[in-house]
Design an enzyme around this catalytic site. Structure first.
Site, short mmCIF file in Angstrom:
data_model
loop_
_atom_site.label_atom_id
_atom_site.label_comp_id
_atom_site.label_asym_id
_atom_site.label_seq_id
_atom_site.Cartn_x
_atom_site.Cartn_y
_atom_site.Cartn_z
N TYR A 150 41.12 -1.65 12.72
CA TYR A 150 42.12 -1.61 13.79
C TYR A 150 43.14 -2.73 13.65
CZ TYR A 150 39.41 1.93 16.21
OH TYR A 150 38.76 3.10 16.53
N ARG A 185 44.91 12.91 24.34
CA ARG A 185 44.91 12.02 23.18
C ARG A 185 46.11 12.29 22.28
NH1 ARG A 185 40.20 11.43 18.44
NH2 ARG A 185 41.43 10.07 17.09
N ASN A 201 36.09 4.88 25.36
CA ASN A 201 37.21 4.00 25.05
C ASN A 201 38.25 3.99 26.16
OD1 ASN A 201 36.65 2.87 22.46
ND2 ASN A 201 36.97 4.89 21.55
#
Length: 428
Positions: free
Chosen positions: A244, A90, A144
Site C-alpha cells: 500500500y 467500490r 475495511n
C-alpha cells in the site's frame, strides 16, 4: 464454541471455511452462523461451506440466516467482513478520485474516506446489536478501512480487535524465502492498517535474530518485484514497506496506471460472478483455485489464530493486530489505533514494545493518524448540524490526507464523494 460471520455471503467466506475446517483442533467450532441479507447469495456460499466441512470431516453445524440478532445470539465471537454498497460502491471509490488526479483506492485516499463514511455507522449498529444480544462476544473486524472501523468500535466500548492479512502474507513469504516454518517467523511490524513497514524479520520470537538484512541482500529483487517498487528504493530504506505504500511513494505513476485500465472492482465483480456460479455446483466441496485471485490470502489462518487466542485456545502468543496505541508509538495519542505485534489472550491485545521509529515513517504515520481522526469525526458526527457541516467535515478529512493535501483537490473530491454516496449519508 459458536462463531458468527456477518457478511457470510461474501465470496471470501469459503477461504474462511477452509481454514476453520483444517484448523479445527486450534479452534473447535461446534456451530458457525453465516449472516447476510442477500439470501440467494448466502445459500450458495452456505451450501459450499457445508460441503467443505463434510469433505474435511468437520462435524460442526453451519447455519445461514438473514436475522442478525438470532445469528449472533450466544456467539463467542463475531467476525465482521461486510462491504456496504457492494462492488458497485467500490467501483465508484476507485474511479471518481482519478477525475481529480488522485489515487482511486478502496481503503486509502478519497475512496477510503468514502468507504469509512458508509461503513462506520453500519458497523456500530451491528456492534450495538451484538452487545444487546450477547455482551461477552468478541468482535473481530476484517471490514475495511480496518484501522478507522476498529477505532470506532473501541471508542464505543466494544470488545473488538482489528485484523488484516498483510502481515501474515509477509510472514508466509519470508518463511518460504528462508525455508523455515511460518510459525518461526516473527515480524517487527510497525504503522497503521495499510500503512506499515517490516523493520525486522526475526526467528523464534521478538528477541530472535533479525534476518531482514539477509533477506534484502539475497532476495531483494523478488521482494521488490512483488511490491512493484524499484529495488534501489527498498535498499535505501532498509525495510520492507507494505504494498500500500506504493500509493504514497509512486502516487503519480499509480494514478496513470489506474486511469489506463478497468478498476480492480470491475475485475473482482466479474470474478465474483464466476465464483458464485462455481459455488452453486453441488459437486464442488473445496475452495476453488480462482478464489486465490480474489484476494485475502491467508485470511483464514489469521482469523483462526486470533479467535483461538481471544477465546482462550491454542492461538499464537504474538500476532499482528489492530488495537489501541496506548503509548506504544509515543508520537501518537493513546487512543490511536495502530497495527502492531501484540500479545493476544482472553483479555484482548497488548502491543509489544516497538523500537524508536525512523522520522521518515513516523511522520507519515502521524499524518495519516490525523486524517483518521478527522475521518472518524466525519463518519460519526460530520452532519450533526446539517449538510454544510457534513460537507466541511469531509473537506477537512480530505485536506489532511497526504494523498490529497491541496484545497482545490479536496474541494472537488468532496463534491464527488457526496454525489456518489448520498444514499449512505443521512445528512446529504
Amino acid at each position: 464454541m459458536k462463531l458468527a460471520v456477518v457478511g457470510g455471503g461474501s465470496t471470501y467466506t469459503p477461504e474462511l471455511i477452509d481454514g476453520f475446517a483444517r484448523l479445527r483442533d486450534t479452534l473447535p467450532i461446534t456451530e458457525l452462523v453465516l449472516v447476510d441479507p442477500a439470501a440467494e447469495r448466502l445459500e450458495l456460499v452456505g451450501g459450499l461451506a457445508r460441503r467443505i466441512f463434510a469433505r474435511q470431516g468437520h462435524d460442526g453445524k453451519i447455519v445461514t440466516t438473514s436475522d442478525l440478532d438470532a445469528g449472533v445470539e450466544g456467539a463467542d465471537a463475531v467476525l465482521l467482513q461486510l462491504r456496504v454498497g457492494g462492488q458497485a460502491a467500490r467501483n465508484q471509490d476507485e474511479t471518481w478520485p482519478l477525475e481529480c488526479g488522485c489515487v482511486g483506492q478502496e481503503t486509502t485516499g478519497a475512496g477510503g474516506l468514502a468507504k469509512a463514511l458508509r461503513t462506520v455507522p453500519v458497523v456500530l449498529d451491528i456492534a450495538e446489536r451484538v452487545r444487546r444480544t450477547n455482551p461477552d462476544a468478541w468482535i473481530i473486524d476484517f471490514t475495511n478501512p480496518v484501522g478507522i472501523v476498529t477505532r470506532a468500535l473501541l471508542q464505543a466500548g466494544h470488545k473488538a480487535v482489528g485484523l488484516c492479512n498483510v502481515a501474515i502474507g509477509f510472514q508466509r513469504k519470508f518463511a518460504k524465502l528462508l525455508d523455515v516454518a511460518p510459525s518461526a517467523v516473527h515480524l517487527d511490524h510497525v504503522g497503521l492498517n495499510h500503512l506499515t513497514w517490516e523493520t525486522g524479520v526475526r526467528l523464534g520470537g521478538p528477541d530472535g535474530e533479525n534476518l531482514l538484512p539477509r533477506l534484502l541482500a539475497e532476495h531483494g529483487d523478488t521482494i521488490a518485484g512483488d511490491l512493484r517498487l524499484p529495488r534501489p528504493v527498498m535498499d535505501r530504506l532498509g525495510v520492507v514497506p507494505s504494498y500500500y505504500l506504493r500509493y504514497f511513494y509512486a502516487h503519480d505513476e499509480v494514478v496513470r496506471e489506474l486511469g489506463s485500465k478497468p478498476s480492480r472492482a470491475a475485475e473482482v465483480a466479474a470474478m465474483e460472478k464466476e465464483l458464485l456460479e462455481m459455488y452453486g455446483d453441488p459437486a464442488l466441496d473445496e475452495k476453488p483455485a480462482l478464489l486465490g485471485k480474489r484476494g485475502g490470502a491467508f485470511y483464514s489462518e489469521a482469523a483462526v489464530d486470533l479467535a483461538a487466542s481471544l477465546l482462550g485456545g491454542g492461538g499464537s502468543p504474538y500476532q499482528v493486530v489492530n488495537t489501541y496505541n496506548n503509548g506504544t508509538l509515543p508520537f501518537l495519542p493513546d487512543d490511536a489505533v495502530i497495527e502492531t505485534q501484540a500479545a493476544v489472550g482472553p483479555d484482548g491485545a497488548v502491543p509489544l514494545p516497538v523500537a524508536p521509529v525512523d522520522p521518515l515513517y513516523a511522520g507519515l504515520i502521524a499524518n495519516v493518524t490525523a486524517y483518521e481522526d478527522l475521518a472518524l469525526e466525519a463518519a460519526l458526527r460530520g452532519g450533526r448540524d446539517g449538510r454544510e457541516s457534513g460537507r466541511n467535515a469531509v473537506f477537512k478529512a480530505l485536506l489532511a490526507h497526504p494523498l490529497v493535501g491541496q484545497y482545490a483537490y479536496a474541494d472537488g473530491l468532496t463534491d464527488r464523494l457526496i454525489a456518489h454516496n448520498r444514499e449512505h449519508l443521512a445528512w446529504a
